[in-house]
Scaffold this motif. Sequence first.
Motif, PDB file in Angstrom:
ATOM      1  N   ASN A  15      15.833  44.661  33.440  1.00 24.94           N
ATOM      2  CA  ASN A  15      15.714  45.957  34.100  1.00 24.94           C
ATOM      3  C   ASN A  15      17.010  46.426  34.752  1.00 24.94           C
ATOM      4  OD1 ASN A  15      13.086  46.147  33.229  1.00 24.94           O
ATOM      5  ND2 ASN A  15      12.227  45.338  35.120  1.00 24.94           N
ATOM      6  N   ALA A  64      12.964  51.482  34.219  1.00 29.95           N
ATOM      7  CA  ALA A  64      12.176  50.347  33.724  1.00 29.95           C
ATOM      8  C   ALA A  64      11.630  49.614  34.938  1.00 29.95           C
ATOM      9  CB  ALA A  64      13.039  49.420  32.882  1.00 29.95           C
ATOM     10  N   SER A  82       5.063  45.225  31.842  1.00 27.76           N
ATOM     11  CA  SER A  82       6.297  45.960  32.088  1.00 27.76           C
ATOM     12  C   SER A  82       6.281  47.318  31.407  1.00 27.76           C
ATOM     13  CB  SER A  82       7.504  45.150  31.602  1.00 27.76           C
ATOM     14  OG  SER A  82       7.448  44.983  30.201  1.00 27.76           O
ATOM     15  N   TRP A  83       7.243  48.149  31.785  1.00 31.19           N
ATOM     16  CA  TRP A  83       7.376  49.491  31.198  1.00 31.19           C
ATOM     17  C   TRP A  83       8.851  49.862  31.148  1.00 31.19           C
ATOM     18  CZ3 TRP A  83       9.859  53.221  34.002  1.00 31.19           C
ATOM     19  CH2 TRP A  83      10.002  52.980  35.367  1.00 31.19           C
ATOM     20  N   MET A  84       9.170  50.777  30.258  1.00 27.06           N
ATOM     21  CA  MET A  84      10.499  51.401  30.252  1.00 27.06           C
ATOM     22  C   MET A  84      10.371  52.831  29.756  1.00 27.06           C
ATOM     23  SD  MET A  84      12.616  49.711  27.038  1.00 27.06           S
ATOM     24  CE  MET A  84      12.636  48.117  27.811  1.00 27.06           C
ATOM     25  N   LYS A  95       7.682  56.765  27.317  1.00 31.60           N
ATOM     26  CA  LYS A  95       7.481  55.701  28.299  1.00 31.60           C
ATOM     27  C   LYS A  95       6.668  54.623  27.600  1.00 31.60           C
ATOM     28  CE  LYS A  95       6.089  54.602  32.983  1.00 31.60           C
ATOM     29  NZ  LYS A  95       5.532  55.106  34.255  1.00 31.60           N
TER      30      LYS A  95
END
Length: 120
Positions: A15, A64, A82-84, A95
């Motif tokens: 991240n 992120a 998790s995400w980004m 996203k």
Amino acid sequence: MTYLEKAQDLYGMINSGQLMDAFEKYYHQDCVMVEATGDRREGKDTNRQYEENFLSSVKEFHGAGVGSIAANEGDKTTTVESWMDVTFQDGNRVKLGQVAVQKWDGDHIVNERFYYNPGN
């Protein structure tokens, strides 16, 4: 370092823009990664190329983060939500969210399975 701490460090690196450094530090030479579609990649060289291709497809990172990280220290397993938020080279901004389940051997991930909606 516990497996929870390793996973936290791994995602801290990812991240902060150090995805490839994190990959080199934490993935085993014989790692296997399995996508939500069932597609399977074997070996660090194959997975490194996949990650490099992903990075080259991204025009801009907008953010992120990690929703949660859990560890089963006895089973040497971590789970990360998790995400980004990225814009790809074609201008499409997305996203992405996923859950990764990681099996560890010492300091390295030997198996990682991703869960996400492959249509997104």
